[in-house]
Design an enzyme around this catalytic site. Structure first.
Site, PDB file in Angstrom:
ATOM      1  N   ARG A 119       0.860  -1.190   0.000  1.00 43.70           N
ATOM      2  CA  ARG A 119       0.000   0.000   0.000  1.00 43.70           C
ATOM      3  C   ARG A 119       0.886   1.226   0.000  1.00 43.70           C
ATOM      4  O   ARG A 119       1.576   1.503   0.978  1.00 43.70           O
ATOM      5  CB  ARG A 119      -0.927  -0.007   1.214  1.00 43.70           C
ATOM      6  CG  ARG A 119      -1.803   1.226   1.282  1.00 43.70           C
ATOM      7  CD  ARG A 119      -2.719   1.257   2.476  1.00 43.70           C
ATOM      8  NE  ARG A 119      -3.408   2.539   2.528  1.00 43.70           N
ATOM      9  CZ  ARG A 119      -3.466   3.313   3.611  1.00 43.70           C
ATOM     10  NH1 ARG A 119      -2.889   2.904   4.741  1.00 43.70           N
ATOM     11  NH2 ARG A 119      -4.091   4.477   3.570  1.00 43.70           N
ATOM     12  N   ASN A 144      -8.041   1.696   9.506  1.00 42.40           N
ATOM     13  CA  ASN A 144      -6.769   1.857  10.232  1.00 42.40           C
ATOM     14  C   ASN A 144      -7.086   1.841  11.716  1.00 42.40           C
ATOM     15  O   ASN A 144      -7.995   2.560  12.165  1.00 42.40           O
ATOM     16  CB  ASN A 144      -6.110   3.193   9.881  1.00 42.40           C
ATOM     17  CG  ASN A 144      -5.559   3.230   8.479  1.00 42.40           C
ATOM     18  OD1 ASN A 144      -5.607   2.243   7.760  1.00 42.40           O
ATOM     19  ND2 ASN A 144      -5.014   4.368   8.090  1.00 42.40           N
ATOM     20  N   HIS A 170      -2.917  10.892   0.894  1.00 43.28           N
ATOM     21  CA  HIS A 170      -2.429  10.581   2.244  1.00 43.28           C
ATOM     22  C   HIS A 170      -1.780  11.846   2.814  1.00 43.28           C
ATOM     23  O   HIS A 170      -0.609  11.862   3.166  1.00 43.28           O
ATOM     24  CB  HIS A 170      -1.442   9.409   2.208  1.00 43.28           C
ATOM     25  CG  HIS A 170      -1.263   8.714   3.534  1.00 43.28           C
ATOM     26  ND1 HIS A 170      -1.393   7.342   3.698  1.00 43.28           N
ATOM     27  CD2 HIS A 170      -0.959   9.206   4.760  1.00 43.28           C
ATOM     28  CE1 HIS A 170      -1.160   7.025   4.966  1.00 43.28           C
ATOM     29  NE2 HIS A 170      -0.904   8.135   5.643  1.00 43.28           N
ATOM     30  N   GLU A 205      -7.781   8.364   6.040  1.00 45.70           N
ATOM     31  CA  GLU A 205      -8.135   8.987   7.322  1.00 45.70           C
ATOM     32  C   GLU A 205      -8.638  10.430   7.191  1.00 45.70           C
ATOM     33  O   GLU A 205      -8.032  11.370   7.724  1.00 45.70           O
ATOM     34  CB  GLU A 205      -6.937   8.939   8.271  1.00 45.70           C
ATOM     35  CG  GLU A 205      -6.449   7.538   8.538  1.00 45.70           C
ATOM     36  CD  GLU A 205      -5.550   7.450   9.744  1.00 45.70           C
ATOM     37  OE1 GLU A 205      -5.163   8.471  10.317  1.00 45.70           O
ATOM     38  OE2 GLU A 205      -5.223   6.310  10.129  1.00 45.70           O
ATOM     39  N   TYR A 224      -5.163   1.490  15.797  1.00 40.25           N
ATOM     40  CA  TYR A 224      -3.955   1.362  16.602  1.00 40.25           C
ATOM     41  C   TYR A 224      -4.239   1.078  18.064  1.00 40.25           C
ATOM     42  O   TYR A 224      -3.555   0.272  18.696  1.00 40.25           O
ATOM     43  CB  TYR A 224      -3.104   2.635  16.460  1.00 40.25           C
ATOM     44  CG  TYR A 224      -2.486   2.755  15.090  1.00 40.25           C
ATOM     45  CD1 TYR A 224      -3.166   3.357  14.024  1.00 40.25           C
ATOM     46  CD2 TYR A 224      -1.226   2.219  14.844  1.00 40.25           C
ATOM     47  CE1 TYR A 224      -2.598   3.436  12.759  1.00 40.25           C
ATOM     48  CE2 TYR A 224      -0.652   2.300  13.580  1.00 40.25           C
ATOM     49  CZ  TYR A 224      -1.350   2.903  12.549  1.00 40.25           C
ATOM     50  OH  TYR A 224      -0.795   2.984  11.294  1.00 40.25           O
ATOM     51  N   GLU A 260      -4.065  -0.324   7.961  1.00 44.07           N
ATOM     52  CA  GLU A 260      -2.931   0.023   8.826  1.00 44.07           C
ATOM     53  C   GLU A 260      -3.150  -0.525  10.230  1.00 44.07           C
ATOM     54  O   GLU A 260      -4.244  -0.389  10.786  1.00 44.07           O
ATOM     55  CB  GLU A 260      -2.745   1.537   8.968  1.00 44.07           C
ATOM     56  CG  GLU A 260      -2.118   2.226   7.814  1.00 44.07           C
ATOM     57  CD  GLU A 260      -1.969   3.722   8.045  1.00 44.07           C
ATOM     58  OE1 GLU A 260      -1.746   4.139   9.204  1.00 44.07           O
ATOM     59  OE2 GLU A 260      -2.140   4.473   7.070  1.00 44.07           O
TER      60      GLU A 260
END
Ligand SMILES: N=[N+]=NCCCCNC(=O)[C@@H]1[C@H]2[C@H](O)[C@@H](O)[C@H](O)[C@@H](CO)[C@@H]12
Length: 467
Positions: free
Chosen positions: A87, A302, A131, A176, A304, A372
């Site tokens: 990616r 994504n 991005h 995002e 985290y 991600e």
């Protein structure tokens, strides 16, 4: 370097579905460098990173990982990992220096070299159109706060689709959009560094219009599947009284993208809140939701770390581990949970909760990719030339086990992209925060596979996670 193997008997491992797509991810501004090479125009991150005080240590992306020149080394590392897809993102100002009109042929040439190299290596290019590195000339015209950007982005998408659409395996329109709007225009920690809630909520809507125009432009120029990547949050209330606040936080980050895209409206929970709902702020025009709701082939997610939220104690004093976030609310760092170098919590079960509680009820049978997931630690090279990043390995294994659990729960997760292939420019943190499976010595640009990279390669090769 000795390869490490794991007991591969079937009862010792979590097998992923046949055809599960393993990948690694990067982004143009974070790795390329070549900030003004071969006709590239300035981006808002070139401007922001060169503005004193904005980026830790005064770091900038002028050179980064020098992937503008070293992309061949990166492709070799992807082959070493054995991943099926890479990616990457396109630098809009490298292709259109002012963001509109003129196309820089040398910019197209660079991405053709990278994409051709990936195809030749048998690695699927998964391409993100945007991005975060907006052409500065467009920011000078209002950036994402200017509704015209939806057309400018549609034009860029058409150029990319026509130039690369015959070799790209999947397209991601935006990375995002929540961070773009709310970290770039509301709290100002990211480029363009604006602190204006009214502009942030306008940007929120214009990003979605731009996404919709890009979907149409890509459909007209490429047969590849199209999706969007959202950074969705899991907000965990520590008391029943905090549940309502947690729901509002999830609406403000998740709902303002999932609801327009999949339900043709903004969250009802935010009705009347003009500082977070573009509908309440009057930005929605007739026909907007038809554009925004263009059917997608997949959702990129994504993720985290979770957030824990609570109510401020009656005495108004935050307790240990609590940070005041509003008149009567706090965010909480629970005792006993590990934290990464970014001070993000390590709680793998939260990605399973995200996929089962938040994503699947909205996306149903639509394929989902983890576009991600990863972690930052204080990596260093030992005397014998290794990076024994055991915490990253533990994070990776824990989150892959949780993704496996979500798949067992019935969520159609079709792939996982590790963030990141390389240590790189970590936005406002500069080069101080390392997320890579590959260690980068920024003084020499030497790349060194970390132990986590070796472990990931073994997982990819087996399509399974040793228990
Ligand atoms: N608690 N907490 N916070 C969780 C994440 C907050 C928002 N930041 C991201 O998601 C960025 C995403 C970006 O695509 C990539 O370009 C960045 O390098 C990574 C790492 O930072 C992540």
């Amino acid at each position: 370097m000795p390869r490490r193997y794991f007991p591969m008997s079937t009862d010792d491992q979590l097998r992923f579905p046949d055809g599960f797509l393993w990948g690694a991810a990067t982004a143009a501004y974070q790795i390329e460098g070549g900030a003004d090479a071969e006709g590239k125009g300035p981006s808002i991150w070139d401007t922001f990173s060169h503005t004193p005080g904005k980026v830790f240590h005064g770091d900038n992306g002028d050179v980064a990982c020098d992937s503008f020149h070293r992309y061949g080394e990166d492709i070799a590392l992807l082959k070493r990992l054995g991943v099926g897809s890479y990616r990457l993102s396109l630098s809009w100002p490298r292709i259109q220096p002012t963001g509109r009109g003129e196309v820089n042929a040398k910019g197209l040439d660079y991405y053709n070299r990278v994409i051709d190299g990936l195809v030749e290596a048998g690695i699927e290019p998964s391409v993100t159109l945007y991005h975060w590195d907006l052409p500065q000339a467009l920011q000078d015209a209002g950036g994402w706060a200017n509704r015209d950007i939806a057309d400018w982005f549609g034009e860029f998408a058409a150029i990319a689709g026509e130039a690369f659409g015959d070799r790209v395996s999947r397209w991601i329109t935006l990375n995002e959009p929540w961070v773009v709007a709310h970290v770039g225009y509301r709290d100002g920690r990211h480029a363009p560094g604006i602190q204006d809630p009214a502009l942030a909520v306008a940007a929120n809507h214009h990003l979605l219009l731009a996404h919709g125009n890009a979907v149409s432009a890509l459909r007209a120029s490429s047969a590849a599947p199209v999706g969007i990547t959202l950074n969705l949050t899991v907000e965990r209330p520590v008391t029943p009284e905090a549940a309502a606040h947690a729901a509002v936080l999830e609406a403000r980050q998740n709902g303002v993208y999932l609801d327009p895209i999949f339900h043709g409206r903004y969250p009802e929970l935010l009705d009347g809140d003009a500082s977070f709902s573009p509908a309440a702020a009057g930005h929605v025009r007739d026909g907007d939701f038809e554009i925004i709701g263009a059917p997608l082939d997949f959702l990129g997610v994504n993720f985290y770390a979770p957030h824990y939220v609570g109510m401020l104690h009656a005495d108004g004093e935050p307790r240990r581990g609590e940070t005041v976030t509003g008149p009567d609310t706090v965010s909480i760092q629970p005792d006993g949970l590990p934290i990464t170098a970014m001070n993000w919590l390590v709680e793998p079960g939260s990605i399973r909760e995200l996929l089962t509680r938040i994503v699947a009820p909205v996306t149903g049978a639509l394929p989902v990719y983890i576009t991600e997931n990863g972690s930052s630690w204080h990596d260093y090279v030992t005397q014998d030339g290794q990076v024994n990043d055991l915490e990253r390995i533990a994070y990776l294994r824990g989150h892959l086990a949780a993704v496996h659990g979500a798949i067992a729960d019935g969520v159609p997760v079709k792939g996982y992209f590790a963030w990141s292939l390389l240590d790189n420019f970590e936005w406002a943190e500069g080069y101080a925060k390392r997320f890579g499976l590959v260690y980068v010595d920024f003084a020499t640009q030497e790349r060194l596979l970390k132990r986590s990279g070796e472990v990931y390669a073994s997982i990819v090769a087996a399509n399974a996670l040793p228990k």
